[in-house]
Design an enzyme around this catalytic site. Structure first.
Site, PDB file in Angstrom:
ATOM      1  N   GLY A 123       5.207   2.315   1.855  1.00 33.13           N
ATOM      2  CA  GLY A 123       6.349   3.197   1.687  1.00 33.13           C
ATOM      3  C   GLY A 123       7.445   2.902   2.684  1.00 33.13           C
ATOM      4  O   GLY A 123       8.635   3.037   2.374  1.00 33.13           O
ATOM      5  N   SER A 124       7.071   2.512   3.888  1.00 28.84           N
ATOM      6  CA  SER A 124       8.072   2.138   4.890  1.00 28.84           C
ATOM      7  C   SER A 124       8.853   0.915   4.430  1.00 28.84           C
ATOM      8  O   SER A 124      10.078   0.841   4.591  1.00 28.84           O
ATOM      9  CB  SER A 124       7.387   1.859   6.233  1.00 28.84           C
ATOM     10  OG  SER A 124       6.740   3.011   6.711  1.00 28.84           O
ATOM     11  N   ASP A 178       6.711  11.704   0.013  1.00 28.76           N
ATOM     12  CA  ASP A 178       5.858  12.892   0.103  1.00 28.76           C
ATOM     13  C   ASP A 178       5.982  13.787  -1.118  1.00 28.76           C
ATOM     14  O   ASP A 178       5.471  14.914  -1.100  1.00 28.76           O
ATOM     15  CB  ASP A 178       6.226  13.718   1.344  1.00 28.76           C
ATOM     16  CG  ASP A 178       5.885  13.013   2.633  1.00 28.76           C
ATOM     17  OD1 ASP A 178       5.111  12.050   2.592  1.00 28.76           O
ATOM     18  OD2 ASP A 178       6.406  13.421   3.682  1.00 28.76           O
ATOM     19  N   SER A 227       5.310   6.124  -1.344  1.00 29.92           N
ATOM     20  CA  SER A 227       4.284   5.552  -0.479  1.00 29.92           C
ATOM     21  C   SER A 227       2.925   5.806  -1.106  1.00 29.92           C
ATOM     22  O   SER A 227       2.685   6.874  -1.683  1.00 29.92           O
ATOM     23  CB  SER A 227       4.316   6.191   0.911  1.00 29.92           C
ATOM     24  OG  SER A 227       3.187   5.781   1.676  1.00 29.92           O
ATOM     25  N   HIS A 246      -1.298  10.135   0.705  1.00 26.33           N
ATOM     26  CA  HIS A 246      -0.245  10.479  -0.253  1.00 26.33           C
ATOM     27  C   HIS A 246      -0.809  10.851  -1.623  1.00 26.33           C
ATOM     28  O   HIS A 246      -2.015  10.849  -1.851  1.00 26.33           O
ATOM     29  CB  HIS A 246       0.773   9.343  -0.322  1.00 26.33           C
ATOM     30  CG  HIS A 246       1.627   9.272   0.911  1.00 26.33           C
ATOM     31  ND1 HIS A 246       2.865   9.866   0.999  1.00 26.33           N
ATOM     32  CD2 HIS A 246       1.411   8.702   2.116  1.00 26.33           C
ATOM     33  CE1 HIS A 246       3.366   9.665   2.200  1.00 26.33           C
ATOM     34  NE2 HIS A 246       2.495   8.963   2.907  1.00 26.33           N
ATOM     35  N   ASN A 286       8.887 -10.913   3.068  1.00 26.89           N
ATOM     36  CA  ASN A 286       7.799 -10.962   2.092  1.00 26.89           C
ATOM     37  C   ASN A 286       7.074  -9.625   2.175  1.00 26.89           C
ATOM     38  O   ASN A 286       6.239  -9.416   3.058  1.00 26.89           O
ATOM     39  CB  ASN A 286       6.839 -12.114   2.371  1.00 26.89           C
ATOM     40  CG  ASN A 286       5.689 -12.156   1.367  1.00 26.89           C
ATOM     41  OD1 ASN A 286       5.684 -11.414   0.397  1.00 26.89           O
ATOM     42  ND2 ASN A 286       4.729 -13.015   1.600  1.00 26.89           N
TER      43      ASN A 286
END
Length: 462
Positions: free
Chosen positions: A95-96, A203, A228, A233, A301
């Protein structure tokens, strides 16, 4: 052996391996999952919820041994896009990374005057997870922080006009713990001022918002949305994330940055999708330079593996029931604590929304008779995991020390009064679908026991 005999043998062996893996799941994981709750044993704030379908898919992908992005990834992207009602979904490794890619796509020169450049401003909040903000700072843009409101824990929309400047290019916000922010106000503000809107939906997968007579999933209102799939999650791949959009150009940009910055859009293992692989001119490269090795951006990547995606495909089938379980669990805690509103600020859904809750937030009131540290310590000692609302106030963290000393690199609109209150007084407990019968009753009982023993008025709560 003939080819047909080899195929038949491979099919038989594959079936045996999968059946053995499922048996292992039943003996180990399922036994743990179905064991009744004993009061006092750990109650996680979140965790993986899975069965033999995830195991079967994972073994299938392992035996295929494709490893990198492949058929399971393509299936997941198609499935999530269909669920959300968006045109395009791009799978990534977290998710980041999804937040990074969503932001970086907006810095591409292909967007002309609307591209975000170093020094441009992006409106956001400090009561957030750091990777909603990190891409802005890392690129050299300027985050502009506004406060949030209680009890929704989302952006204070009344401060948007104050945050706006001639340098503002985007708004990038998360739906806090599954509770949608005021999408009508924020979307119309962005449309009015021609700003990009990025929804950090990590979230809030499955949350809905009512707008212009229709319900839509959060993450689909902005130009880009992100998810994410980390274990806590709504669905998990272990690690994983996604970026989704209705805009084909933005989809191409996201995938260029995700895939080393390349100009080519061929899937892994495929060549010459454009039918002009050796028949174009790029930059100052020789005419006909292999399109698979032409780079239009400085990228990364950040692809996911097919092993991850195989788990995600099974999880996606369960998403509707996961959402319902989260909503039910949240409602049980909300109703069970309604008579303790003299002690806590209880959470409330944003108007015109149906949240897919990530957790249950509690903010201790000033005259509650106890501190957050005291109740959190009590709950943790009784096996109930708790969590802060992520950074609380991100500006107070060591990562901002240097910026705070120089006074450069970010801007704050007015006082972050509620953000600071959250930093000092707020925590949350879990409502994830893996909670066993009896766990929510135990959480409620322990919160009530603590409040009864720490009553500033000397009265026991009913």
């Amino acid at each position: 052996m003939s080819n047909n005999e080899i195929k038949d043998l491979e099919k038989s062996l594959r079936k045996q391996v999968i059946q053995s893996a499922i048996k292992h799941y039943e003996v180990t994981h399922k036994a743990q999952q179905t064991r009744p709750f004993t009061p006092g044993e750990p109650i996680p704030y979140a965790g993986r919820v899975f069965d033999e379908r995830e195991i079967s898919n994972l073994i299938e992908a392992t035996l295929d041994f494709w490893l990198t992005t492949g058929k399971f990834a393509a299936s997941f992207e198609k499935g999530l896009a269909k669920f959300l009602g968006v045109s395009y979904c791009s799978l990534t490794n977290s998710g980041s990374s999804a937040n990074l890619l969503a932001f970086m796509a907006l810095t591409s020169s292909e967007l002309g005057e609307r591209s975000i450049k170093p020094g441009d401003e992006v409106i956001t909040v400090a009561a957030a997870f750091p990777t909603t903000v990190a891409p802005i700072l890392q690129y050299g843009a300027i985050p502009v922080f506004v406060d949030v409101t209680l009890p929704t824990y989302n952006i204070d929309c009344s401060q948007l006009a104050k945050a706006l400047s001639s340098k503002t290019k985007a708004v990038m916000l998360a739906h806090t713990l599954g509770n949608p922010f005021n999408l009508e106000f924020v979307k119309e503000f962005c449309d009015q001022h021609q700003l990009w809107l990025v929804e950090d939906n990590c979230d809030a997968l499955g949350s809905k918002y009512y707008y212009q007579g229709e319900w839509h999933y959060t993450g689909t209102f902005g130009h880009l949305g992100t998810s994410s799939f980390y274990p806590p999650h709504h669905i998990t791949m272990g690690e994983g994330g996604a970026v989704y959009t209705h805009d084909f150009r933005l989809k191409r940009l996201v995938e260029s940055f995700r895939d080393w910055g390349r100009d080519c859009w061929c899937p892994p293992g495929q060549d010459n999708t454009c039918q002009r692989r050796f028949a174009r001119q790029y930059g100052e490269l020789p005419y006909g330079y292999d399109h698979k090795y032409v780079y239009s951006h400085f990228g990364y990547n950040l692809k996911a593996t097919d092993l991850q995606a195989s788990i995600g495909c099974a999880q996606l089938e369960k998403l509707p029931e996961f959402i319902l379980a989260r909503q039910l669990n949240w409602q049980i805690l909300r109703q069970g604590l309604v008579d303790l509103e003299d002690r806590f600020i209880l959470p409330e859904a944003t108007p015109n929304s149906t949240p897919s809750w990530f957790g249950f937030l509690l903010t201790i009131k000033e005259n509650a008779g106890f501190t957050r540290e005291q109740i959190v310590t009590f709950l943790e000692c009784n096996g109930i995991q708790t969590r802060m609302l992520f950074a609380g106030n991100l500006l107070k963290h060591p990562c901002f020390d240097e910026l705070r000393l120089t006074g450069k690199g970010y801007r704050v609109v007015d006082e972050l009064r509620n953000t600071d209150l959250i930093m000092k007084q707020t925590f949350w407990v879990g409502i994830y679908p893996g909670l066993k019968p009896g766990m929510l009753d135990y959480i409620l009982a322990k919160i009530r026991e603590f409040c009864a023993n720490n009553n500033p008025h000397g009265l026991r709560n009913p």
